[in-house]
Scaffold this motif. Structure first.
Motif, PDB file in Angstrom:
ATOM      1  N   ASP A  11       0.829  -1.225  -0.024  1.00  0.00           N
ATOM      2  CA  ASP A  11      -0.020  -0.177  -0.049  1.00  0.00           C
ATOM      3  C   ASP A  11       1.050   1.235   0.151  1.00  0.00           C
ATOM      4  O   ASP A  11       0.564   2.258   0.635  1.00  0.00           O
ATOM      5  N   THR A  14      -0.552   4.693  -1.742  1.00  0.00           N
ATOM      6  CA  THR A  14      -1.483   5.207  -1.033  1.00  0.00           C
ATOM      7  C   THR A  14      -0.965   5.750   0.222  1.00  0.00           C
ATOM      8  O   THR A  14      -1.278   6.904   0.919  1.00  0.00           O
ATOM      9  N   PHE A  55      -5.738   2.264  -2.827  1.00  0.00           N
ATOM     10  CA  PHE A  55      -6.800   1.724  -2.221  1.00  0.00           C
ATOM     11  C   PHE A  55      -7.427   3.008  -1.450  1.00  0.00           C
ATOM     12  O   PHE A  55      -6.824   4.004  -1.307  1.00  0.00           O
ATOM     13  N   GLU A 137      -7.131  -2.034  -5.277  1.00  0.00           N
ATOM     14  CA  GLU A 137      -7.911  -2.730  -4.064  1.00  0.00           C
ATOM     15  C   GLU A 137      -9.283  -2.418  -3.856  1.00  0.00           C
ATOM     16  O   GLU A 137      -9.485  -1.502  -3.183  1.00  0.00           O
ATOM     17  N   TRP A 164     -12.544  -4.504  -1.659  1.00  0.00           N
ATOM     18  CA  TRP A 164     -11.755  -4.613  -0.490  1.00  0.00           C
ATOM     19  C   TRP A 164     -12.992  -4.941   0.525  1.00  0.00           C
ATOM     20  O   TRP A 164     -14.367  -5.135   0.109  1.00  0.00           O
TER      21      TRP A 164
END
Ligand code: ZN
Length: 355
Positions: A11, A14, A55, A137, A164
């Motif tokens: 991640d 993000t 995300f 995601e 997600w």
């Protein structure tokens, strides 16, 4: 000298994006003590590349990460699914993240390289740059009629998880619960089923992480690509709703698919405690179990760096040699370790992408 590592999930995009407006910003190209992945630490740890996730956090959440688990020694934890988010909001957020990724590549091509075809995989993995695959995601940014999917493909999208752990137009997601079988809630919506066919047609990898059991089953029936869990673990060792049951592992193996082992403490520790002590040997246990269950061609890494609480001795990617050392120490051959490190990911991508 260990083989380069290609990792199924981080991640980092993000996380760095989220920090940009904070008191503690960081960049991808400078070494930081914050977060888990940047170019310098990737070089130190032998991390050659991985799936970089977009995300989209719930807008009302002041922390982009999931809320802390209220873990109880007897009851574990039960976190309800967060509310749905709006498509327009998700699309706007996604545009900002893709712009950030494009800036990394434009400004520091020797540090980050997005790949979109299998021919680029090995040259990029063995280059100075960290190799990135663009992954969504949860796909709230995609219209339910899929009218903007091609545009995202053109921008580099090559992997997505329909959901997600939050409902959307395509699926319902599995709530974070422990101990819990993943069979909670409905499977894919009609739009979700259309999405699977469209991904097969375009050659976009479909990630079953964060799906509940019925959603997983729908994809098993519908998809003609290998089944892929980019960041999950074995339910038999840690009965979290986010981990895969034995019959799900069998289905992945039958499809010539793959499981990227998640390093998140609460999916590794047998008691699910996200705050308990946990070192990297729990990852080794997961890998040994999965090899014994599915064979060495179906196991890889899916760290969740920059998105989940990491083991105490593996807080960032510079520590990855510790994990490689332990895989050798438990008797895995160098050929097996190389498959886990990157070759299995390359095979699955070659079997899934169209070019
Ligand atoms: Zn995740």
């Amino acid at each position: 000298m260990y083989p380069p590592i290609f990792d199924g999930h981080n991640d980092t995009l993000t996380e760095i994006f989220h920090r940009a407006g904070s008191e503690n910003p960081r960049t991808f190209h400078e070494r930081s003590t914050l977060g888990c992945i940047d170019w310098q630490r990737a070089k130190e740890g032998g991390l050659g590349g991985g799936f970089f996730a977009v995300f989209v956090p719930n807008p009302e959440s002041d922390n982009w990460d999931t809320s802390p688990y209220q873990w109880h020694p007897e009851k574990g934890y039960q976190i309800p699914l967060p509310p749905q988010i709006k498509q327009e909001y998700a699309e706007e957020f996604t545009t900002s993240i893709i712009n950030l990724m494009n800036r990394w590549q434009a400004e520091y091509p020797e540090h980050f390289q997005l790949i979109t075809s299998i021919d680029e995989f090995e040259p990029s993995l063995h280059s100075s740059a960290v190799t990135g695959i663009l992954h969504f995601e949860g796909v709230e940014m995609i219209h339910a009629d899929l009218s903007n999917l091609q545009s995202y493909y053109d921008q580099g999208l090559r992997s997505l998880g329909p959901v997600w752990s939050r409902p959307n137009a395509f699926a319902h997601g599995v709530p974070f619960c422990y101990p819990q079988h993943p069979d909670i809630g409905d499977g894919l919506t009609p739009a979700g089923k259309s999405l699977i066919s469209a991904c097969n047609d375009l050659g976009i990898l479909i990630d079953v992480s964060h799906l509940n059991y019925k959603g997983f089953k729908d994809i098993e029936l519908l998809s003609d690509a290998p089944l892929v869990a980019t960041h999950c673990g074995a339910h038999a060792l840690c009965p979290s709703s986010r981990n895969l049951t034995d019959d799900q592992l069998d289905a992945i193996q039958r499809s010539n698919g793959i499981v990227g082992v998640n390093f998140c403490k609460s999916f590794l520790r047998p008691d699910g405690n996200p705050d308990g002590a946990c070192d990297h040997t729990e990852i080794v246990h997961q890998i040994q179990f999965l090899i014994q269950k599915m064979g060495e061609d179906h196991v890889a890494f899916g760290s969740d760096f920059d998105g989940a609480p990491m083991p105490d001795d593996l807080k960032d990617c510079s520590k990855l040699p510790l994990l490689m050392e332990s895989l050798n120490a438990v008797g895995l051959s160098s050929e097996t370790v190389e498959k886990i490190a990157w070759k299995n990911w390359k095979r699955v991508l070659a079997d899934t992408w169209k070019g």
